[in-house]
Design a protein around this motif. Sequence first.
Motif, PDB file in Angstrom:
ATOM      1  N   ARG A 177       0.837  -1.216   0.000  1.00  0.00           N
ATOM      2  CA  ARG A 177       0.000   0.000   0.000  1.00  0.00           C
ATOM      3  C   ARG A 177       0.868   1.261   0.000  1.00  0.00           C
ATOM      4  NH1 ARG A 177      -4.388  -1.603  -2.359  1.00  0.00           N
ATOM      5  NH2 ARG A 177      -5.716  -2.937  -1.104  1.00  0.00           N
ATOM      6  N   LEU A 178       2.003   1.219   0.674  1.00  0.00           N
ATOM      7  CA  LEU A 178       2.931   2.351   0.656  1.00  0.00           C
ATOM      8  C   LEU A 178       3.512   2.524  -0.741  1.00  0.00           C
ATOM      9  CD1 LEU A 178       4.331   4.588   2.238  1.00  0.00           C
ATOM     10  CD2 LEU A 178       6.111   2.935   2.844  1.00  0.00           C
ATOM     11  N   TYR A 179       3.881   1.428  -1.362  1.00  0.00           N
ATOM     12  CA  TYR A 179       4.366   1.469  -2.746  1.00  0.00           C
ATOM     13  C   TYR A 179       3.302   2.090  -3.657  1.00  0.00           C
ATOM     14  CZ  TYR A 179       5.333  -0.232  -7.449  1.00  0.00           C
ATOM     15  OH  TYR A 179       5.511  -0.319  -8.804  1.00  0.00           O
ATOM     16  N   GLU A 180       2.053   1.688  -3.489  1.00  0.00           N
ATOM     17  CA  GLU A 180       0.962   2.264  -4.289  1.00  0.00           C
ATOM     18  C   GLU A 180       0.815   3.761  -4.042  1.00  0.00           C
ATOM     19  OE1 GLU A 180      -2.441  -1.032  -5.234  1.00  0.00           O
ATOM     20  OE2 GLU A 180      -2.541  -0.024  -3.278  1.00  0.00           O
ATOM     21  N   ALA A 181       0.920   4.176  -2.785  1.00  0.00           N
ATOM     22  CA  ALA A 181       0.788   5.599  -2.455  1.00  0.00           C
ATOM     23  C   ALA A 181       1.905   6.415  -3.100  1.00  0.00           C
ATOM     24  CB  ALA A 181       0.793   5.785  -0.938  1.00  0.00           C
ATOM     25  N   VAL A 182       3.121   5.898  -3.090  1.00  0.00           N
ATOM     26  CA  VAL A 182       4.250   6.585  -3.730  1.00  0.00           C
ATOM     27  C   VAL A 182       4.039   6.640  -5.243  1.00  0.00           C
ATOM     28  CG1 VAL A 182       6.731   6.429  -4.207  1.00  0.00           C
ATOM     29  CG2 VAL A 182       5.875   6.084  -1.874  1.00  0.00           C
ATOM     30  N   THR A 183       3.554   5.560  -5.824  1.00  0.00           N
ATOM     31  CA  THR A 183       3.288   5.529  -7.273  1.00  0.00           C
ATOM     32  C   THR A 183       2.226   6.545  -7.650  1.00  0.00           C
ATOM     33  OG1 THR A 183       3.880   3.186  -7.352  1.00  0.00           O
ATOM     34  CG2 THR A 183       2.575   4.043  -9.191  1.00  0.00           C
ATOM     35  N   ILE A 184       1.175   6.646  -6.863  1.00  0.00           N
ATOM     36  CA  ILE A 184       0.118   7.636  -7.128  1.00  0.00           C
ATOM     37  C   ILE A 184       0.697   9.045  -7.053  1.00  0.00           C
ATOM     38  CG2 ILE A 184      -1.992   8.648  -6.166  1.00  0.00           C
ATOM     39  CD1 ILE A 184      -2.807   5.747  -5.411  1.00  0.00           C
ATOM     40  N   TYR A 185       1.551   9.287  -6.069  1.00  0.00           N
ATOM     41  CA  TYR A 185       2.181  10.603  -5.950  1.00  0.00           C
ATOM     42  C   TYR A 185       3.056  10.900  -7.159  1.00  0.00           C
ATOM     43  CZ  TYR A 185       5.343  14.281  -4.501  1.00  0.00           C
ATOM     44  OH  TYR A 185       6.076  15.434  -4.474  1.00  0.00           O
ATOM     45  N   ARG A 186       3.872   9.940  -7.561  1.00  0.00           N
ATOM     46  CA  ARG A 186       4.746  10.153  -8.722  1.00  0.00           C
ATOM     47  C   ARG A 186       3.944  10.414  -9.984  1.00  0.00           C
ATOM     48  NH1 ARG A 186       9.318   5.477  -7.814  1.00  0.00           N
ATOM     49  NH2 ARG A 186      10.499   6.608  -6.237  1.00  0.00           N
ATOM     50  N   ASN A 187       2.859   9.671 -10.160  1.00  0.00           N
ATOM     51  CA  ASN A 187       2.020   9.886 -11.354  1.00  0.00           C
ATOM     52  C   ASN A 187       1.355  11.255 -11.327  1.00  0.00           C
ATOM     53  OD1 ASN A 187       2.678   7.391 -12.361  1.00  0.00           O
ATOM     54  ND2 ASN A 187       0.843   6.379 -11.554  1.00  0.00           N
ATOM     55  N   SER A 188       0.984  11.725 -10.141  1.00  0.00           N
ATOM     56  CA  SER A 188       0.375  13.055 -10.042  1.00  0.00           C
ATOM     57  C   SER A 188       1.414  14.141 -10.361  1.00  0.00           C
ATOM     58  CB  SER A 188      -0.222  13.289  -8.666  1.00  0.00           C
ATOM     59  OG  SER A 188       0.795  13.431  -7.692  1.00  0.00           O
ATOM     60  N   GLN A 189       2.673  13.883 -10.044  1.00  0.00           N
ATOM     61  CA  GLN A 189       3.750  14.841 -10.365  1.00  0.00           C
ATOM     62  C   GLN A 189       4.011  14.877 -11.856  1.00  0.00           C
ATOM     63  OE1 GLN A 189       3.365  16.337  -7.456  1.00  0.00           O
ATOM     64  NE2 GLN A 189       5.467  16.972  -7.740  1.00  0.00           N
ATOM     65  N   LYS A 190       3.927  13.707 -12.510  1.00  0.00           N
ATOM     66  CA  LYS A 190       4.130  13.657 -13.959  1.00  0.00           C
ATOM     67  C   LYS A 190       3.019  14.404 -14.687  1.00  0.00           C
ATOM     68  CE  LYS A 190       6.634   9.295 -14.040  1.00  0.00           C
ATOM     69  NZ  LYS A 190       6.581   7.859 -14.395  1.00  0.00           N
ATOM     70  N   VAL A 191       1.790  14.242 -14.206  1.00  0.00           N
ATOM     71  CA  VAL A 191       0.646  14.922 -14.820  1.00  0.00           C
ATOM     72  C   VAL A 191       0.736  16.423 -14.618  1.00  0.00           C
ATOM     73  CG1 VAL A 191      -1.868  15.205 -14.679  1.00  0.00           C
ATOM     74  CG2 VAL A 191      -0.872  12.918 -14.636  1.00  0.00           C
ATOM     75  N   ALA A 192       1.198  16.841 -13.440  1.00  0.00           N
ATOM     76  CA  ALA A 192       1.290  18.261 -13.132  1.00  0.00           C
ATOM     77  C   ALA A 192       2.381  18.954 -13.945  1.00  0.00           C
ATOM     78  CB  ALA A 192       1.563  18.454 -11.639  1.00  0.00           C
TER      79      ALA A 192
END
Length: 163
Positions: free
Chosen positions: A147-162
């Motif tokens: 779940r921590l790995y998923e949370a980090v992945t979601i954060y990274r993807n949000s940074q790429k989109v931004a």
Amino acid sequence: MGRILEAFCQCLRILLGVLTAALAIPVAMQVIARYTGIIPVFLWTEELATFIFVWVVMIGSMVAVWEGTHFDVQVIPTATKPLSILLQNGLVLVLIGGFAVVFAWYGIEYAKFGYLQNSVMMQANKLITFISVPIAGAVWAVFASFRLYEAVTIYRNSQKVAS
């Protein structure tokens, strides 16, 4: 990996249902014996109910960690920014993971202690229930890490989109 863990959790859910249904049998026998006198009082039913109940609690906690429905207290407002969301969720998951590692590590000694004992009425080795502690800790650690790995992945993807 997520699919494998979800399938494993689904097996835990099924096992949880089976154990909960099985728990009804010794409890019903206790109630019938104590209040009706139709059947004699069997003392082993209380031990069996305790053994099953311990496993129900531990398996239920494993499922709760996977589903994110485990108990946590929110003392600050819900985050809206991606980094804040990661920090909030990540802190909870790191704490669950740390607690899980403690349970798994010290649970091994606890299980060894249980191995040296037998229940009074059923003469069953108490390792049956004591082993649930390190197993639960190991599963919590795996689930919280994923779940921590998923949370980090979601954060990274949000940074790429931004960007």
